[in-house]
Design a protein around this motif. Structure first.
Motif, short mmCIF file in Angstrom:
data_model
loop_
_atom_site.label_atom_id
_atom_site.label_comp_id
_atom_site.label_asym_id
_atom_site.label_seq_id
_atom_site.Cartn_x
_atom_site.Cartn_y
_atom_site.Cartn_z
N HIS A 286 0.83 -1.20 0.00
CA HIS A 286 0.00 0.00 0.00
C HIS A 286 0.87 1.26 0.00
O HIS A 286 0.57 2.23 -0.68
N MET B 112 0.86 4.22 -2.77
CA MET B 112 0.75 5.66 -2.48
C MET B 112 1.90 6.43 -3.12
O MET B 112 1.70 7.53 -3.65
N HIS C 226 1.28 6.99 -6.77
CA HIS C 226 0.37 8.11 -7.00
C HIS C 226 1.11 9.45 -6.82
O HIS C 226 0.96 10.36 -7.62
N GLN D 110 -4.60 17.42 -7.47
CA GLN D 110 -5.92 16.93 -7.08
C GLN D 110 -6.00 15.41 -7.06
O GLN D 110 -6.97 14.85 -6.54
N LEU E 46 -4.15 13.67 -5.31
CA LEU E 46 -3.84 13.32 -3.92
C LEU E 46 -4.48 14.34 -2.98
O LEU E 46 -3.78 15.10 -2.30
N LYS F 17 -6.12 16.06 0.31
CA LYS F 17 -5.77 15.92 1.73
C LYS F 17 -6.63 14.87 2.43
O LYS F 17 -6.14 14.12 3.27
N ARG F 18 -7.90 14.82 2.10
CA ARG F 18 -8.80 13.85 2.74
C ARG F 18 -8.35 12.42 2.44
O ARG F 18 -8.34 11.56 3.32
N TRP F 19 -7.97 12.14 1.19
CA TRP F 19 -7.52 10.81 0.82
C TRP F 19 -6.22 10.46 1.55
O TRP F 19 -6.07 9.36 2.08
N LEU F 20 -5.27 11.42 1.58
CA LEU F 20 -4.00 11.16 2.27
C LEU F 20 -4.21 10.91 3.75
O LEU F 20 -3.56 10.05 4.34
N SER F 21 -5.12 11.64 4.35
CA SER F 21 -5.42 11.45 5.77
C SER F 21 -5.95 10.04 6.02
O SER F 21 -5.54 9.38 6.99
N LYS F 22 -6.85 9.58 5.16
CA LYS F 22 -7.39 8.23 5.31
C LYS F 22 -6.29 7.18 5.16
O LYS F 22 -6.29 6.16 5.86
N GLN F 23 -5.35 7.41 4.26
CA GLN F 23 -4.28 6.44 4.04
C GLN F 23 -3.36 6.38 5.26
O GLN F 23 -2.92 5.30 5.67
#
Length: 51
Positions: free
Chosen positions: A8, A12, A15, A25, A27, A29-35
């Protein structure tokens, strides 16, 4: 050892290395936070080999 977190993290990085092509866009911030939360959860898991 479970290799899912390693895979994983590699995913990341793939990406992140394409932001010059896809734009920032790809990446959000919301997606990075979840990762980051997901990787932290994997770190806290106890596997049979750890006991």
């Amino acid at each position: 050892m479970c290799l899912r977190p390693v895979r994983h993290f590699w995913f990341m990085g793939g990406h992140a290395s394409r932001t010059d092509q896809w734009g920032s866009q790809a990446l959000p911030k919301r997606w990075l936070s979840k990762q980051a939360e997901l990787l932290a959860a994997w770190q806290m898991r106890v596997t049979p080999a750890d006991t």
